[in-house]
Design a protein around this motif. Structure first.
Motif, PDB file in Angstrom:
ATOM      1  N   GLN A  82     107.224  49.845  64.632  1.00  0.00           N
ATOM      2  CA  GLN A  82     106.484  50.503  65.711  1.00  0.00           C
ATOM      3  C   GLN A  82     105.893  49.499  66.693  1.00  0.00           C
ATOM      4  OE1 GLN A  82     105.351  53.908  65.980  1.00  0.00           O
ATOM      5  NE2 GLN A  82     106.391  54.750  64.221  1.00  0.00           N
ATOM      6  N   VAL A 185      85.062  41.670  62.005  1.00  0.00           N
ATOM      7  CA  VAL A 185      83.881  42.541  61.959  1.00  0.00           C
ATOM      8  C   VAL A 185      84.270  43.970  61.613  1.00  0.00           C
ATOM      9  CG1 VAL A 185      82.164  43.620  63.437  1.00  0.00           C
ATOM     10  CG2 VAL A 185      82.400  41.167  63.419  1.00  0.00           C
ATOM     11  N   ARG A 186      85.410  44.430  62.141  1.00  0.00           N
ATOM     12  CA  ARG A 186      85.832  45.803  61.864  1.00  0.00           C
ATOM     13  C   ARG A 186      85.997  46.022  60.363  1.00  0.00           C
ATOM     14  NH1 ARG A 186      90.129  45.741  64.667  1.00  0.00           N
ATOM     15  NH2 ARG A 186      89.071  46.496  66.521  1.00  0.00           N
ATOM     16  N   ALA A 189      82.454  45.374  58.490  1.00  0.00           N
ATOM     17  CA  ALA A 189      81.411  46.372  58.722  1.00  0.00           C
ATOM     18  C   ALA A 189      81.802  47.725  58.156  1.00  0.00           C
ATOM     19  CB  ALA A 189      81.147  46.489  60.223  1.00  0.00           C
ATOM     20  N   ILE A 242      95.010  49.338  59.443  1.00  0.00           N
ATOM     21  CA  ILE A 242      94.645  48.961  60.812  1.00  0.00           C
ATOM     22  C   ILE A 242      94.658  47.446  60.972  1.00  0.00           C
ATOM     23  CG2 ILE A 242      92.668  48.866  62.357  1.00  0.00           C
ATOM     24  CD1 ILE A 242      92.170  51.784  61.717  1.00  0.00           C
ATOM     25  N   ILE A 245      98.303  46.483  61.164  1.00  0.00           N
ATOM     26  CA  ILE A 245      99.019  46.889  62.388  1.00  0.00           C
ATOM     27  C   ILE A 245      98.486  46.124  63.594  1.00  0.00           C
ATOM     28  CG2 ILE A 245      97.666  48.873  63.194  1.00  0.00           C
ATOM     29  CD1 ILE A 245     100.333  50.294  63.545  1.00  0.00           C
TER      30      ILE A 245
ATOM     31  N   ILE B  20      75.716  38.456  56.357  1.00  0.00           N
ATOM     32  CA  ILE B  20      76.843  38.344  57.287  1.00  0.00           C
ATOM     33  C   ILE B  20      77.559  37.001  57.201  1.00  0.00           C
ATOM     34  CG2 ILE B  20      77.401  38.193  59.748  1.00  0.00           C
ATOM     35  CD1 ILE B  20      75.766  40.560  60.226  1.00  0.00           C
TER      36      ILE B  20
ATOM     37  N   MET C  62     104.750  58.142  66.328  1.00  0.00           N
ATOM     38  CA  MET C  62     104.348  57.092  67.261  1.00  0.00           C
ATOM     39  C   MET C  62     102.941  57.352  67.776  1.00  0.00           C
ATOM     40  SD  MET C  62     106.066  56.108  70.804  1.00  0.00           S
ATOM     41  CE  MET C  62     104.810  57.048  71.612  1.00  0.00           C
ATOM     42  N   THR C  65     100.308  56.399  65.152  1.00  0.00           N
ATOM     43  CA  THR C  65     100.068  54.958  65.061  1.00  0.00           C
ATOM     44  C   THR C  65      99.204  54.483  66.223  1.00  0.00           C
ATOM     45  OG1 THR C  65     102.267  54.808  64.139  1.00  0.00           O
ATOM     46  CG2 THR C  65     101.244  52.762  64.794  1.00  0.00           C
ATOM     47  N   PHE C  68      95.610  55.530  65.825  1.00  0.00           N
ATOM     48  CA  PHE C  68      94.817  54.681  64.923  1.00  0.00           C
ATOM     49  C   PHE C  68      94.416  53.381  65.613  1.00  0.00           C
ATOM     50  CE2 PHE C  68      96.601  57.097  61.206  1.00  0.00           C
ATOM     51  CZ  PHE C  68      95.384  57.637  60.877  1.00  0.00           C
ATOM     52  N   LEU C  69      95.342  52.848  66.402  1.00  0.00           N
ATOM     53  CA  LEU C  69      95.010  51.634  67.146  1.00  0.00           C
ATOM     54  C   LEU C  69      93.845  51.892  68.089  1.00  0.00           C
ATOM     55  CD1 LEU C  69      98.394  49.999  68.138  1.00  0.00           C
ATOM     56  CD2 LEU C  69      96.655  49.140  66.612  1.00  0.00           C
ATOM     57  N   ALA C  72      90.691  52.205  66.259  1.00  0.00           N
ATOM     58  CA  ALA C  72      90.227  50.906  65.764  1.00  0.00           C
ATOM     59  C   ALA C  72      89.502  50.149  66.868  1.00  0.00           C
ATOM     60  CB  ALA C  72      91.411  50.101  65.248  1.00  0.00           C
ATOM     61  N   PHE C  73      90.096  50.165  68.077  1.00  0.00           N
ATOM     62  CA  PHE C  73      89.457  49.425  69.169  1.00  0.00           C
ATOM     63  C   PHE C  73      88.119  50.052  69.548  1.00  0.00           C
ATOM     64  CE2 PHE C  73      93.853  47.937  70.263  1.00  0.00           C
ATOM     65  CZ  PHE C  73      93.587  46.625  69.962  1.00  0.00           C
ATOM     66  N   GLU C  75      86.201  52.017  67.697  1.00  0.00           N
ATOM     67  CA  GLU C  75      85.253  51.981  66.594  1.00  0.00           C
ATOM     68  C   GLU C  75      84.568  50.620  66.481  1.00  0.00           C
ATOM     69  OE1 GLU C  75      85.908  53.205  61.972  1.00  0.00           O
ATOM     70  OE2 GLU C  75      87.015  51.552  62.857  1.00  0.00           O
ATOM     71  N   ALA C  76      85.272  49.580  66.947  1.00  0.00           N
ATOM     72  CA  ALA C  76      84.720  48.229  66.830  1.00  0.00           C
ATOM     73  C   ALA C  76      83.334  48.148  67.456  1.00  0.00           C
ATOM     74  CB  ALA C  76      85.654  47.227  67.490  1.00  0.00           C
ATOM     75  N   LEU C  79      80.773  49.471  65.183  1.00  0.00           N
ATOM     76  CA  LEU C  79      80.594  48.569  64.044  1.00  0.00           C
ATOM     77  C   LEU C  79      79.815  47.327  64.441  1.00  0.00           C
ATOM     78  CD1 LEU C  79      84.070  49.056  62.503  1.00  0.00           C
ATOM     79  CD2 LEU C  79      81.903  49.832  61.588  1.00  0.00           C
ATOM     80  N   ILE C  80      80.010  46.886  65.687  1.00  0.00           N
ATOM     81  CA  ILE C  80      79.201  45.754  66.148  1.00  0.00           C
ATOM     82  C   ILE C  80      77.730  46.171  66.188  1.00  0.00           C
ATOM     83  CG2 ILE C  80      78.717  44.311  68.157  1.00  0.00           C
ATOM     84  CD1 ILE C  80      81.793  44.339  68.615  1.00  0.00           C
ATOM     85  N   PHE C  82      76.396  48.262  64.169  1.00  0.00           N
ATOM     86  CA  PHE C  82      75.982  48.232  62.762  1.00  0.00           C
ATOM     87  C   PHE C  82      75.662  46.813  62.310  1.00  0.00           C
ATOM     88  CE2 PHE C  82      77.351  47.880  58.272  1.00  0.00           C
ATOM     89  CZ  PHE C  82      76.393  48.688  57.720  1.00  0.00           C
ATOM     90  N   VAL C  83      76.490  45.866  62.759  1.00  0.00           N
ATOM     91  CA  VAL C  83      76.255  44.469  62.393  1.00  0.00           C
ATOM     92  C   VAL C  83      74.942  43.978  62.998  1.00  0.00           C
ATOM     93  CG1 VAL C  83      77.113  42.129  62.697  1.00  0.00           C
ATOM     94  CG2 VAL C  83      78.668  43.935  62.032  1.00  0.00           C
ATOM     95  N   ILE C  86      72.152  45.166  60.909  1.00  0.00           N
ATOM     96  CA  ILE C  86      71.968  44.350  59.702  1.00  0.00           C
ATOM     97  C   ILE C  86      71.325  43.015  60.055  1.00  0.00           C
ATOM     98  CG2 ILE C  86      73.187  43.107  57.886  1.00  0.00           C
ATOM     99  CD1 ILE C  86      75.185  45.366  57.867  1.00  0.00           C
ATOM    100  N   LEU C  87      71.826  42.414  61.150  1.00  0.00           N
ATOM    101  CA  LEU C  87      71.284  41.112  61.546  1.00  0.00           C
ATOM    102  C   LEU C  87      69.791  41.211  61.828  1.00  0.00           C
ATOM    103  CD1 LEU C  87      73.979  39.599  63.905  1.00  0.00           C
ATOM    104  CD2 LEU C  87      73.123  38.648  61.781  1.00  0.00           C
TER     105      LEU C  87
END
Lengths: 259, 178, 91
Positions: A82, A185-186, A189, A242, A245, B20, C62, C65, C68-69, C72-73, C75-76, C79-80, C82-83, C86-87
């Protein structure tokens, strides 16, 4: 940060992650703690899986062989084909190692009595992100040459001249710094957040159980805990997928700059 | 704190790690594990499993090809058999037709052979009948003659001239016989 | 009013605790704010992916996939957040 009311005790996050050494105690570099053991398990489990699959290799696959082969098929069809295409088949072993290593160190999150995802510590995600960074840059330099790769990476096609400096800076930062950082981080976290969620609901269930097990409301956090456990299995798989990929996308981008 | 929480939580004591920043020992164990896994995967596991899968692909391909060939062959054979059966049927009907023709011919021959005999027999029968008729007529004439002579003798009681008498009778018979 | 002043007096004696409290407030707010954008973003990504899959089921693999990409981008960012949480709280 200790919250202690009505018998509820939430452990500190440092406390959750502070595991004593088992081997080589006190050594700064080789102390083996629970996290290290999970990494070792994440190495041994796939090797074991494949060894079993290969040893009992038959033309008509059964049991372990089916699992191993369908995972190979999964990585090939859903990751390599893909994103990179047929010429990405030579990265299959690397991507498969990534996938299995991450998946098996994630899945310990829901295995009873281990219940700690290896990737909830920054060690493996940072290390893997660094490896991926080295690999995709090496692939780019090898297939296009250093300067051409650098130029193709920071100057995307079809950008008007006035915007070029700005875009070049953004692309440079996003490719060489944000990519590995966000990869690491992804994964980290996601797994730490999942772990904290599970701990929270486990602590709640345990505290309610200790105070009055016969009240039916006792089961509410427990039901949530079970649901979250199922969800974390999905997350463990999804994060491995993820990470793999995205690695494939980065490698593909370095191989075929026009995409 | 309770028992279950104790089980879930890590141990006390020691410097708590930063949540971390990665610890060196964990990074080293992780890298080591990943390196070994990658080596085993690249050198041993992936090629072996790939070989198995490729062997299967090849075998399935071969089997499919073989099945295809077999089907084509079978179809050819069936075509051959079909044409043979058709040939045999044509042959059979041809033989039957020939036999029928032959039988007809034999019948005709027999009929042809038997016809003169029938005709001859019929002719003979006809001549026999004719002869019998003639003979019977002659007999009847003689009888009638003698009867007439007797009757006449009785009627006349006298002897006429024999020759004149015969002539008279003959005339009479002639008139009767017609 | 007097209570509040008394409380202010107590807090003024312990500046460390003010710092801890502000950190906690900042961390909570920070994570909450960081989650808004990605929440909307992931919703958009998944919603459009479902529309695409419903329109063209044959290209579902397709689209999944790519979805999900995209997740992922997006969601980052959460998550930052979230980090950072924590920090601020633990590091």
């Amino acid at each position: 940060m200790k919250l202690q009311a009505m018998g509820l005790y939430f452990p500190d996050i440092e406390h959750l992650l502070n595991w004593p050494g088992i081997l080589f105690e006190g050594s700064k570099y080789f102390e083996l703690n629970k996290v290290g053991i999970i990494y070792l398990w994440a190495m041994i489990a796939p090797i074991l899986l494949f060894t079993l699959a290969i040893r009992k290799s038959k033309l008509v696959p059964t049991g372990v062989q089916t699992i191993a082969e369908s995972s190979v098929d999964f990585v090939r069809e859903n990751v390599v084909m893909q994103t990179i295409g047929p010429d990405g088949m030579k990265f299959m072993p690397f991507l498969m190692s990534l996938f299995f290593f991450i998946f098996f160190s994630n899945i310990t999150e829901v295995i009873p009595f281990i219940q700690l995802p290896g990737n909830a510590r920054m060690a493996a995600p940072a290390m893997l992100a660094l490896v991926v960074w080295v690999v995709f840059n090496a692939v780019g330099i090898k297939s296009q040459g250093f300067f051409k790769y650098f130029k193709n990476t920071i100057i995307p096609p079809g950008v008007p001249g006035a915007l070029l400096p700005l875009v070049a800076v953004i692309e440079f930062v996003s490719t060489f710094f944000v990519r590995p950082f966000s990869l690491a981080v992804r994964l980290f976290a996601n797994m730490l957040a999942g772990h904290l969620l599970l701990v929270t609901f486990a602590v709640l269930s345990a505290a309610l159980w200790d105070s009055s097990p016969l009240i039916s409301i006792v089961w509410a956090p427990f039901v949530v805990l079970i649901g979250l456990t199922g969800f974390e299995v999905l997350v463990a798989f999804l994060q491995a997928f993820i990470f793999t990929i995205l690695t494939a996308v980065y490698i593909g981008g370095a191989l075929h700059p026009e995409h | 704190m309770n028992s279950l929480t104790m089980m879930l939580a890590a141990s006390e004591g020691g410097d708590p790690p930063n949540p971390i920043i990665p610890e060196w020992n964990e990074v080293i164990w992780g890298s080591l594990s990943f390196l070994i896994l990658f080596t085993v995967m690249a050198k041993y596991a992936y090629p072996a499993i790939k070989k198995t899968m490729e062997a299967r692909t090849e075998k399935i391909q071969n089997d499919l090809d073989a099945a295809d060939t077999a089907r084509t062959e079978a179809e050819t054979l069936r075509g051959e058999y079909d044409s043979k059966i058709a040939e045999a049927q044509a042959e059979a009907s041809r033989i039957i037709e020939a036999a029928r023709g032959e039988a007809e011919q034999v019948r005709q021959e027999r009929l042809a052979a038997i016809e003169p005999e029938i005709a001859e027999r019929k002719a003979q029968a006809d001549s026999d009948i004719e002869a019998a008729k003639v003979r019977a007529l002659t007999d009847v004439r003689a009888q009638v003659t003698s009867l007439a002579v007797g009757a006449a003798e009785k009627v006349v009681q006298s002897s006429l001239d024999e020759s004149a008498y015969t002539r008279l009778v003959d005339e009479y018979i002639e008139s009767v016989g017609k | 009013m007097i209570d509040l002043l008394a409380a202010a007096d107590v807090i003024a004696d312990k500046p460390d605790q003010i710092l801890v409290g502000l950190k906690a407030v900042g961390a909570g707010l920070g994570y909450g704010l960081a989650a808004i954008g990605p929440g909307v973003g992931i919703g958009l990504v998944v919603g459009n992916a479902i529309t695409a899959m419903a329109r063209q089921p044959e290209s579902a693999g397709m689209v999944r996939t790519t979805m999900f990409l995209g997740i992922a981008f997006t969601e980052a960012l959460a998550l930052i957040g979230f980090v950072v949480f924590i920090l601020l709280n633990f590091a």
